[in-house]
Design an enzyme around this catalytic site. Structure first.
Site: not given
Length: 262
Positions: A121-122, A139
């Site tokens: 994520h991200d 992340g």
């Protein structure tokens, strides 16, 4: 004409561009957009709020747009965005973002992403990168343009990898890696400059000479980081062709939150 295999499941709300190919047993969710001439291999699952650009090749068994592996995630409609002309090989997993960051995981254009790569994520991956088999980005990792990450390499959350970096096989990256560097190992060691990569990308001898001088100041003369940065400011006077490269390197170091690999 868009081609959808009879065994594929494509939600009616999904948006497919012209000449998209969806392979056998693939599953495409309702919030997915796939650009023209992209091919999706057998048994792929593309879900979440995912936007994929044009001319991508997604090989079999990949999972794109699944919920982030973050215990804080509470079902927010975060996104995955993939650019154009990327090659995504077998068993890759890319997750959507989280609201604790920008709420989007973003992959740029012309990337070569090999089998079993995980992009959490991200993350933000630039353009023309190579991620070899089993490279794993935790992340919030940022990867600069034309960086190469070797197979079985793990990158700690919130780390940044600069443009034109070469990270060797099975490396453990837990600090930021400045642009142009060649690193490997556990613990990570800066081995030198990615000279062959720079030559292949058309860097002139004059630009490379300036980058070499900055590298010596940073890694070979025993200077503190502050002293090396100060001395780096003088490099463009003797190597004006490398002014932009030195600025890229200096700005990266100054912005580092985790400290740089030295």
């Amino acid at each position: 004409m868009t081609t959808i295999h009879t065994t594929a499941i494509v939600d009616p709300a999904a948006q497919l561009g012209p000449s998209v190919v969806i392979g056998p047993y693939a599953i495409i969710g309702p919030h997915v957009s796939i650009g023209a001439r992209t091919s999706v291999g057998a048994h792929c699952v593309i879900e979440g709020h995912t936007r994929i650009g044009e001319d991508n090749r997604i090989f079999q068994f990949s999972s794109l747009g699944a919920a982030p592996q973050d215990k804080k995630y509470a079902g927010e409609p975060t996104r995955l965005e993939i650019g154009h002309r990327n090659t995504i090989r077998e068993f890759c997993t890319f997750n959507t973002g989280t609201v604790q960051d920008s709420a989007v995981t973003r992959i740029g254009d012309d990337n070569w992403i090999m089998a079993y790569v995980h992009i959490a994520h991200d993350c933000v991956v630039g353009n023309q990168t190579i991620l070899a088999n089993n490279a794993t980005l935790a992340g919030h990792v940022h990867v600069g343009d034309q960086a190469i990450i070797g197979g079985l390499t793990g990158v700690h959350q919130f780390c940044r990898i600069g443009a034109h970096v070469m990270a060797g096989f099975a490396s453990r990256i837990a600090q930021d890696v400045p642009p142009f560097m060649m690193v490997d190992g556990n613990p990570l060691t800066v081995r030198g400059l990615n000279l062959e990569g720079l030559r292949r990308r058309g860097f002139s001898a004059q630009r490379i000479a300036g980058i070499k001088q900055a590298h010596r100041l940073l890694y070979r003369q025993g200077l503190t980081l502050e002293a090396a940065l100060s001395a780096m400011d003088e490099v463009p006077h003797s190597h004006p062709e490398a002014e932009g490269d030195i600025a890229l390197l200096r700005d990266f170091i100054v912005a580092s939150q985790r400290g740089i690999a030295r």
